[in-house]
Design a protein around this motif. Structure first.
Motif, mmCIF file in Angstrom:
data_model
loop_
_atom_site.group_PDB
_atom_site.id
_atom_site.type_symbol
_atom_site.label_atom_id
_atom_site.label_comp_id
_atom_site.label_asym_id
_atom_site.label_seq_id
_atom_site.Cartn_x
_atom_site.Cartn_y
_atom_site.Cartn_z
ATOM 1 N N GLY A 299 0.798 -1.182 0.020
ATOM 2 C CA GLY A 299 0.052 0.193 -0.031
ATOM 3 C C GLY A 299 0.927 1.303 -0.094
ATOM 4 N N LYS A 300 0.251 2.320 0.311
ATOM 5 C CA LYS A 300 0.747 3.529 0.158
ATOM 6 C C LYS A 300 0.614 4.222 1.328
ATOM 7 C CE LYS A 300 0.010 8.036 -2.049
ATOM 8 N NZ LYS A 300 -0.952 8.652 -3.112
ATOM 9 N N VAL A 301 1.651 5.151 1.956
ATOM 10 C CA VAL A 301 1.559 5.847 3.146
ATOM 11 C C VAL A 301 1.865 7.395 2.690
ATOM 12 C CG1 VAL A 301 2.508 6.056 5.501
ATOM 13 C CG2 VAL A 301 2.619 4.091 4.496
ATOM 14 N N THR A 302 1.029 8.042 3.219
ATOM 15 C CA THR A 302 1.303 9.615 2.959
ATOM 16 C C THR A 302 1.563 10.142 4.593
ATOM 17 O OG1 THR A 302 0.182 9.759 0.910
ATOM 18 C CG2 THR A 302 0.803 11.924 1.959
ATOM 19 N N VAL A 303 2.942 10.801 4.492
ATOM 20 C CA VAL A 303 3.273 11.321 5.672
ATOM 21 C C VAL A 303 3.528 12.820 5.695
ATOM 22 C CG1 VAL A 303 4.154 9.281 6.842
ATOM 23 C CG2 VAL A 303 5.710 10.779 5.443
ATOM 24 N N LEU B 175 10.370 12.891 7.612
ATOM 25 C CA LEU B 175 9.301 12.033 6.767
ATOM 26 C C LEU B 175 9.706 10.730 6.692
ATOM 27 C CD1 LEU B 175 8.495 14.860 3.883
ATOM 28 C CD2 LEU B 175 7.047 14.091 5.923
ATOM 29 N N GLU B 176 11.239 10.574 6.224
ATOM 30 C CA GLU B 176 11.392 9.109 6.186
ATOM 31 C C GLU B 176 11.312 8.344 7.424
ATOM 32 O OE1 GLU B 176 15.391 6.471 5.485
ATOM 33 O OE2 GLU B 176 15.595 8.569 5.247
ATOM 34 N N LEU C 247 8.662 15.910 -1.970
ATOM 35 C CA LEU C 247 8.277 16.508 -0.861
ATOM 36 C C LEU C 247 7.537 17.657 -1.319
ATOM 37 C CD1 LEU C 247 8.270 17.433 2.189
ATOM 38 C CD2 LEU C 247 10.572 18.414 1.590
ATOM 39 N N THR C 248 6.162 17.972 -1.099
ATOM 40 C CA THR C 248 5.536 19.087 -1.510
ATOM 41 C C THR C 248 4.648 19.392 -0.173
ATOM 42 O OG1 THR C 248 4.886 17.997 -3.429
ATOM 43 C CG2 THR C 248 3.568 19.849 -3.049
ATOM 44 N N ASP C 249 5.026 20.842 0.260
ATOM 45 C CA ASP C 249 4.375 21.369 1.185
ATOM 46 C C ASP C 249 4.323 20.383 2.852
ATOM 47 O OD1 ASP C 249 3.626 23.879 -0.273
ATOM 48 O OD2 ASP C 249 1.662 22.770 -0.920
#
Length: 138
Positions: free
Chosen positions: A45-49, A69-70, A91-93
């Motif tokens: 899956g995908k994780v957005t942090v 973030l990592e 990386l965005t905002d």
């Protein structure tokens, strides 16, 4: 006294930005495939942090933000029983998407570098190149 307090509060707030972002014990076994090919791995899956990339008008150090973030992505991946993560975008905002994978002991084959140049172990010794290390607690 009041002026001193007004000067110390913003400094304390800026320093507090990284408190609490630590690598969990389970996440120590999650590796980061910056340029590796994860096509042979099982996609979990995908994780957005996200973290604060600025405090008021002051931008935070980009390297520090990326490191945090990592760490957060590795922590979330460990909860999903993943052993590998890979950034899916830039990386965005203060936010970044990561893929979580179960690769086992498979060696990740190098893929092309994000800048379009092939990654190689000898590239770290090239002039102007750099090498990354785990953040504190990793």
């Amino acid at each position: 006294m009041r002026k001193t307090l007004l000067l110390l509060v913003p400094i304390a707030l800026l320093g507090a930005c990284t408190w609490g972002i630590t690598l969990d014990d389970a996440a120590k076994n999650v590796r980061t495939a910056w340029t590796g090919d994860v096509s042979s791995c099982h996609d979990l899956g995908k994780v957005t942090v996200s973290v604060m990339d600025h405090v008021g008008p002051v931008n935070r150090n980009d390297i520090k933000v990326r490191d945090e973030l990592e760490v957060m992505a590795r922590n979330e991946a460990a909860k999903m029983h993943a052993d590998t993560i890979k950034p899916l975008g830039e990386l965005t905002d203060g936010s970044q998407p990561w893929g979580a994978y179960q690769c086992g002991t498979a060696q990740l084959a190098p893929s092309s570098h994000p800048a379009g140049k092939p990654a190689s172990p000898s590239s770290a010794s090239a002039p102007g190149a750099f090498e990354t290390f785990p953040v504190k607690g990793g």
